[in-house]
Design a protein around this motif. Structure first.
Motif, PDB file in Angstrom:
ATOM      1  N   UNK A 237       0.843  -1.200   0.000  1.00 33.08           N
ATOM      2  CA  UNK A 237       0.000   0.000   0.000  1.00 33.08           C
ATOM      3  C   UNK A 237       0.881   1.255   0.000  1.00 33.08           C
ATOM      4  N   UNK A 238       1.989   1.181   0.770  1.00 28.65           N
ATOM      5  CA  UNK A 238       2.913   2.312   0.884  1.00 28.65           C
ATOM      6  C   UNK A 238       3.559   2.611  -0.464  1.00 28.65           C
ATOM      7  N   UNK A 239       3.992   1.555  -1.158  1.00 33.14           N
ATOM      8  CA  UNK A 239       4.636   1.740  -2.460  1.00 33.14           C
ATOM      9  C   UNK A 239       3.619   2.267  -3.472  1.00 33.14           C
ATOM     10  N   UNK A 240       2.400   1.680  -3.466  1.00 31.64           N
ATOM     11  CA  UNK A 240       1.351   2.145  -4.384  1.00 31.64           C
ATOM     12  C   UNK A 240       1.035   3.612  -4.110  1.00 31.64           C
ATOM     13  N   UNK A 241       1.006   3.983  -2.828  1.00 33.67           N
ATOM     14  CA  UNK A 241       0.726   5.368  -2.461  1.00 33.67           C
ATOM     15  C   UNK A 241       1.836   6.286  -2.983  1.00 33.67           C
ATOM     16  N   UNK A 242       3.088   5.814  -2.905  1.00 35.81           N
ATOM     17  CA  UNK A 242       4.218   6.584  -3.423  1.00 35.81           C
ATOM     18  C   UNK A 242       4.073   6.861  -4.908  1.00 35.81           C
ATOM     19  N   UNK A 243       3.697   5.826  -5.672  1.00 37.05           N
ATOM     20  CA  UNK A 243       3.508   5.986  -7.116  1.00 37.05           C
ATOM     21  C   UNK A 243       2.364   6.978  -7.382  1.00 37.05           C
ATOM     22  N   UNK A 244       1.289   6.864  -6.607  1.00 35.66           N
ATOM     23  CA  UNK A 244       0.139   7.756  -6.727  1.00 35.66           C
ATOM     24  C   UNK A 244       0.558   9.209  -6.482  1.00 35.66           C
ATOM     25  N   UNK A 245       1.384   9.426  -5.447  1.00 36.99           N
ATOM     26  CA  UNK A 245       1.865  10.775  -5.132  1.00 36.99           C
ATOM     27  C   UNK A 245       2.716  11.339  -6.268  1.00 36.99           C
ATOM     28  N   UNK A 246       3.594  10.506  -6.837  1.00 36.79           N
ATOM     29  CA  UNK A 246       4.439  10.970  -7.945  1.00 36.79           C
ATOM     30  C   UNK A 246       3.549  11.403  -9.114  1.00 36.79           C
TER      31      UNK A 246
END
Lengths: 136, 120
Positions: A99-108
């Motif tokens: 979820x953290x990694x997916x959230x990072x991609x979403x933020x980028x």
């Protein structure tokens, strides 16, 4: 500093950015996980909860100024609620790290979108200014 | 654009706004504003109306998160206090700042934090 102090300071920073109208809580969540060390799901739950009082106040002000379109919000809100239920249960089954990694991609993605939008409107404003100068 | 294509996009976009908000616990507002602009609202009205759409989504999503056990009273209380104070300060400061500069800094911050989350 205790953990509580760190959470208050991180949240104040997140609120500061949100108060400027910049994407609400998108930065509160990483502030809570990276700075205050909270678990990803808990940070997301906190952002959802914290948004409620904040947006109630903002809505009240916007409503008074006549900026809220109830008619256009109803159909989108109705389908969005269905998506929200699905998304919320989906988050439960996604692991904290995933979820953290997916959230990072979403933020980028949001950051790039924001950057492009800002650049386009800055160029437009600059051109309009030049045109206005040329006419006078 | 054909009317039925546009309607489909708006409803599909609405589902996406909800799904993203629920899955990531936020961020749906940033998608909702351009969606409402496509639906014919000007920038200010789109921002204000997006709040009205995100509010019920947040209440429903937060209830599901809490029901699933993602809740800590102390952390929530501390965060709500901090966010409220910060938001008031941010709203007051907004008038005195250069909008383009703030937006550019914000974009850079999001990309930097996103990279940190993805790579760590």
């Amino acid at each position: 500093m205790t953990a509580q102090h760190v959470i208050i300071i991180a949240s104040a920073l997140g609120g500061l950015i949100g108060g400027m109208g910049m994407g609400g809580g998108t930065l509160l969540i990483p502030l809570l996980t990276l700075a205050a060390g909270l678990e990803q799901h808990l940070a997301q739950a906190i952002n959802l909860i914290a948004f409620v009082p904040m947006s109630l106040v903002a809505l009240f002000i916007h409503k008074k100024n006549g900026y809220v379109s109830f008619k256009k919000s109803v159909p989108i809100a109705a389908v969005a609620l269905v998506g929200a239920v699905g998304g919320s249960f989906g988050a439960k089954y996604a692991g904290g790290r995933g979820l953290r990694i997916a959230f990072g991609v979403f933020l980028i993605a949001l950051g790039v979108y924001q950057a492009v939008k800002t650049a386009v409107s800055a160029v437009k404003a600059h051109r309009a200014k030049k045109r206005a100068q040329a006419e006078t | 654009m054909k009317d039925n294509v546009k309607t489909g996009l708006i409803y599909g976009g609405g589902v996406l706004v909800g799904a993203v908000s629920g899955f990531f616990g936020g961020g749906g507002g940033m998608l909702c504003v351009p969606l409402l602009e496509a639906y014919g609202l000007d920038c200010k009205r789109a921002h204000a109306t997006a709040l009205l759409i995100i509010l019920p989504i947040c209440i429903v999503s937060a209830s599901i998160y809490i029901a699933n056990g993602y809740f800590e009273a102390t952390a929530v209380l501390c965060s709500v206090i901090g966010v409220t104070l910060g938001a008031a300060a941010g709203a007051l400061a907004l008038d005195k700042l250069n909008g383009t500069a703030v937006a550019a800094i914000f974009a850079a911050l999001m990309i930097a934090v996103g990279l940190k989350l993805t790579l760590s």
